[in-house]
Each structure stands twice: as structure tokens, then as C-alpha cells.
Design an enzyme around this catalytic site. Structure first.
Site, mmCIF file in Angstrom:
data_model
loop_
_atom_site.group_PDB
_atom_site.id
_atom_site.type_symbol
_atom_site.label_atom_id
_atom_site.label_comp_id
_atom_site.label_asym_id
_atom_site.label_seq_id
_atom_site.Cartn_x
_atom_site.Cartn_y
_atom_site.Cartn_z
ATOM 1 N N ASN A 1 -9.945 -3.220 2.780
ATOM 2 C CA ASN A 1 -9.776 -3.040 1.343
ATOM 3 C C ASN A 1 -11.110 -2.666 0.707
ATOM 4 O OD1 ASN A 1 -6.975 -3.653 1.048
ATOM 5 N ND2 ASN A 1 -7.426 -5.831 1.220
ATOM 6 N N HIS B 1 0.824 -1.212 0.000
ATOM 7 C CA HIS B 1 0.000 0.000 0.000
ATOM 8 C C HIS B 1 0.864 1.271 0.000
ATOM 9 C CE1 HIS B 1 -3.743 -2.239 0.757
ATOM 10 N NE2 HIS B 1 -3.028 -2.974 1.581
#
Length: 518
Positions: free
Chosen positions: A134, A61
Site C-alpha cells: 500500500n 482494490h
């Protein structure tokens, strides 16, 4: 003839120490063509600080965008959780959000086919709660052993330094549990048009605990109020060619123009009895709970209404932890969640430092009181406590745990998960007594002398009394002799040397007729 308006003078430029700077464009040199001098410390400071501006990027990420806003409770779930954040309809909590791609580095394009991170930090009045999920309700693997290996397969080949389709599909083809997520990723929702046009999910199963200690399993859903919109491969390719920062730009500009994005939060709830009856593992991250069996219950509204003032401080150094939980919200037996409870915290300790929670973006709104001290940048917060850095202690005013916040035990088959009293059913005295009674009189004399000298330096009598009571339980003779020796030391007057001499004179207490070894 019109005159140009006078420009407003800006504030005084200073060094990091606050000293005024006279010239920010010309280095101090020996003559107009001479070398730069070491004494140009403002220049040195600027070069050295520049060399250290970056911190390691996130291993996962790395490319992301962030914003701030509020969460407002719209549905009552106090029947299921004691979490103060959900204590009443209408209650509002400040929050931060970070959206990201998973596999790409910091320079990756936003519109890649990749899952999107959906991380939320709620600054509740009982500490920070982080929901780190997510834009998909599932994931590729269910076991933490495979997580690091999965990420390796999606990154660059260690030999070619290129993204490698063989690596990706080799891993997926050997891990059939990834099929659910692979089908999602390569379907229509695999490339969200913007961060505003995607849902968010806690993905893992968590637990809610109410005021009566009753636990309910829960999944969190955040449904976009802007509507789901996605890109095709062709649209994404064209967009990336025009703007690699498309998601960042869209989120920033929407908030900057007052078009604040919102998401409606829902929960799915499951009792332990239901968890034992369903024909799948409800704690498996590769599985969803069917909405027909476990319907969505509206909980609240999330609105993002403020852009960061400094991206590095407020987004790049923002740290989201699945382990940041508050009373009334807890983990579950989800294996992947259990692994993430440690791994995310450890990543932040490495990347930002042991005191990363002292940074404003990570700092709870509530007072922080604990026994953790020092470390790099350990003075960023003025603790102002004066209490020691160990526990247990008997210092008045020092922080104490509160048993009322204890979570109920987990009953997992034949195993019960709870905090067992480490002193219960343990004999802490018999073996100490055996050791004492093995000693000769000379050994006992030296033992008592040493103990009396050490305890004689303790200021608080309650501590001495507590320790003497332990010696009593080991052996009555042991307790009596140490008590008498300590009394003699503490009664002695004068300086510290007098106390030492008094402690040494304990040898006079050895009963007559006992043999002494020289």
C-alpha cells in the site's frame, strides 16, 4: 482543385474463428422488416461475446490503474539475498505496477480518502516476484481473521446498500490496533494528489536469504521521486466533481508525454537477534520499524515508461500475489502476510480462472515446468513437455526439484519450521507384513496372481524391480512369490490374453501339501 487523400484500407474484419465478415452493420433478416435469422452467426458471436466481456471485479482494490517499466539495481545487497534480480548493480528487470483505492468499486472516484494499493510484479530471471503493498507502511489489523470483516465494514451496508459511517467506526472503535493506520488515513497523506506523488511500501515484514542460507528480516520502501503531494477534503471534493478518473488520467498522460515517474527503492534490515530484542513485535503489520534503529538502505530505481495497450488484458486481468516469491526472498511470521499468501491466490483463481498465469501479463519470462494440468483455458500455453502429471516419478527428462533452493529453517521459540522428511522415522513395512501373514494360502495366491497380472503390464523393468524390492522388505516369501509370478508372466509370449493366462497359472506355485480352500 485539391483532391482528398485516399484513406488507407484497414485490415480484413473477421470472426473469432478468423473467417471474413462481409457486413458489420446490418443483421441478416427475412425481408427488410422480417425477423433476424439464427444463421447470422457473426451477430450471435458478437452478442454472446459481449455478454461475457466482464470478469468479477476485485473484492478489494477494484478501482485501479496500471503501467509497465523497469527496475534497476543501484545498491549492492548480495550480502543479504541470493535473489538473482539483485545480483549486481546496474541489473535491470522488467516490471508491471498497479495502483488502486482499497474500498471503492470499479466506478469509484480516484480522489477518495482511502489507502492506495501499490502492487508490483517483477519478471525476474528466476520467476515472478510480486510485492503487494500500500501507500502506507502499516495496516488496520494484524490478524487475518479480521481482514475480511474490516473490508465488510468499509463496503456497503447489506440492508441499505450505502456506505455506512456506523459500520466503519464501530469496527475501528472495537479494534484499537487500527489507531495507527486511522491516524495516517485522516492525516495530510490520506488523499494523495496522484499515484505519482505517493510512496509505496511492502508493508509486511519479509525475509531475505543469502547464498549461505542466512536469513535477514526486511521491509521494502519505494519513495516517490516526484515528491509527496496530497489533497485536502475541499480540494478532493472539487476534483471529484470535475474528474472521477483524476489519478488514472494523470498517470496515463504523464507516461504518454514521456514524463516517466520514478521511485527509489530502499530496504530496512533486521537480524533475528535484533527481532528478539526490540520491545514490539517486528512482524506486526500495525507497527513500523523506527528508521533511527533500522535505517533505509538504497537498493534500486523503479521507472514506469509504458502504458498498457489493452486495459482489460494488462491491468484488469493482472494478478498480484504475495505468494509469488523467488529464491532469496521469502515470507515471515507476519500473521497478516501468512493469510494473504493464500487469500490473494484464491481470489485470482475465482476471478480469472485456474490458468490465469498463462495470460501474458501474468506469465513469467522464465520457462514454467510443473505437474499442474488442465482446467478452464488449460491450452493457452503449449507446454510441449510430454512428461506425466504426477510426482514423484522416474521419467527421464521430467522436472525435478533442486534442494539447493531450500530456505533455512525458522527457529520460532521451541518450534522449528522446516520441511520434515515424511518417510523418516516411519516403518512402512511391518503392518503390511502383518497383513500378509494373516492371509491364508488361497488369499496369498490370489494376491500374488493379481499383482503379477498388474505388474506384467509395466513396460519399464526398473519400475518392476523397485516395486519387487518393497515386497522383499515386507516379507521374504512375499517378494519371492511375486517375483517368480511376474517373471512367468513377462516370459510368456503372444498377445495380452497369453499374459493373463500366465498370471492366472501362478496358482501352480503354491507349495505342495498346503491346504486350498475352495
Amino acid at each position: 482543385m485539391a483532391t482528398e487523400p485516399t484513406k488507407k484500407q484497414g485490415p480484413l474484419l473477421t470472426t473469432a474463428d478468423g473467417a471474413p465478415i462481409a457486413d458489420q452493420e446490418n443483421a441478416l433478416t427475412a425481408g427488410p422488416r422480417g425477423p433476424v435469422l439464427m444463421q447470422d452467426v457473426a451477430l450471435q458471436e458478437q452478442i454472446q461475446r459481449f455478454n461475457r466481456e466482464r470478469v468479477p471485479e476485485r473484492a478489494v482494490h477494484a478501482k485501479g490503474s496500471g503501467a509497465f517499466g523497469t527496475f534497476t539495481v543501484t545498491g549492492d545487497i548480495t550480502e543479504y539475498t541470493r535473489a538473482s534480480m539483485f545480483s549486481e548493480v546496474g541489473k535491470q528487470t522488467e516490471m508491471a505496477a498497479r495502483f488502486s483505492t482499497v474500498a471503492g468499486e470499479r466506478g469509484a472516484a480516484d480522489a477518495e480518502r482511502d489507502p492506495r494499493g501499490f502492487s508490483l510484479k517483477f519478471y525476474t530471471d528466476e520467476g515472478n516476484w510480486d510485492l503487494v503493498g500500500n501507500n502506507t507502511p502499516i495496516f488496520f489489523v494484524r490478524d487475518p481473521y479480521k481482514f475480511q470483516m474490516f473490508i465488510h465494514s468499509q463496503k456497503r451496508h447489506p440492508h441499505t446498500n450505502l456506505r455506512d459511517a456506523d459500520m466503519q467506526w464501530d469496527f475501528w472503535s472495537l479494534c484499537p490496533e487500527s489507531l495507527h493506520q486511522v491516524t495516517w488515513l485522516f492525516g495530510d497523506r490520506g488523499i494523495p494528489k496522484t499515484y505519482r506523488n505517493m510512496n509505496g511500501y511492502g508493508s509486511h515484514t519479509y525475509s531475505l536469504v543469502n547464498k549461505d542460507g542466512v536469513r535477514t528480516w526486511v521491509k521494502f520502501h519505494f519513495k516517490t521521486d516526484q515528491g509527496i503531494e496530497n489533497l485536502t477534503n475541499e480540494e478532493a471534493t472539487e476534483l471529484i466533481g470535475q474528474d472521477r478518473e483524476s489519478h488514472q488520467r494523470d498517470l496515463w498522460e504523464a507516461i504518454d508525454q514521456g514524463d516517466f515517474p520514478t521511485w527509489t527503492c530502499y530496504v530496512q534490515l533486521m537480524t533475528q537477534e535484533q527481532a528478539e530484542e526490540v520491545d514490539y513485535n517486528p512482524f506486526d503489520l500495525t507497527k513500523v520499524w523506527p528508521h533511527a534503529d533500522f535505517p533505509l538502505i538504497e537498493v534500486g530505481k523503479m521507472e514506469l515508461n509504458r502504458n498498457p495497450q489493452n486495459y482489460f488484458h494488462e491491468v484488469e486481468q493482472a494478478a498480484y500475489n504475495p505468494s509469488s516469491l523467488v529464491p532469496g526472498i521469502g515470507p515471515s511470521p507476519d500473521k497478516m502476510l501468512q493469510g494473504r499468501l493464500m487469500s490473494y491466490q484464491d481470489a485470482h483463481l475465482y476471478r480469472i480462472g485456474v490458468n490465469y498465469r498463462a495470460l501474458k501479463v501474468n506469465r513469467p519470462k522464465t520457462p514454467v515446468r510443473n505437474y499442474m494440468r488442465d482446467g478452464q483455458f488449460g491450452g493457452m500455453l503449449d507446454e510441449g513437455t510430454g512428461h506425466p502429471n504426477y510426482y514423484p516419478n522416474s521419467v527421464e527428462g521430467a522436472p525435478r526439484p533442486d534442494p539447493s533452493y531450500a530456505e533455512p529453517a525458522w527457529h520460532l521459540g521451541d518450534v522449528t519450521v522446516e520441511r520434515y522428511n515424511s518417510r523418516e522415522d516411519h516403518d512402512d513395512f511391518s503392518q503390511a507384513a502383518d497383513l500378509y501373514n494373516l492371509m491364508s494360502e488361497d488369499e496369498k495366491e490370489r494376491l500374488v496372481t493379481n499383482l503379477a497380472g498388474a505388474l506384467g503390464g509395466v513396460d519399464r523393468q526398473e519400475i518392476v524391480d523397485r516395486q519387487l524390492a518393497h515386497f522383499d522388505q515386507v516379507d521374504e516369501d512375499y517378494g519371492r512369490r511375486v517375483r517368480e509370478a511376474v517373471s512367468k508372466v513377462r516370459q510368456s509370449s503372444g498377445d495380452g490374453q497369453a499374459g493373463v493366462e500366465a498370471a492366472m497359472s501362478v496358482k501352480d506355485m503354491v507349495p505342495e501339501g498346503k491346504a486350498k480352500r475352495g
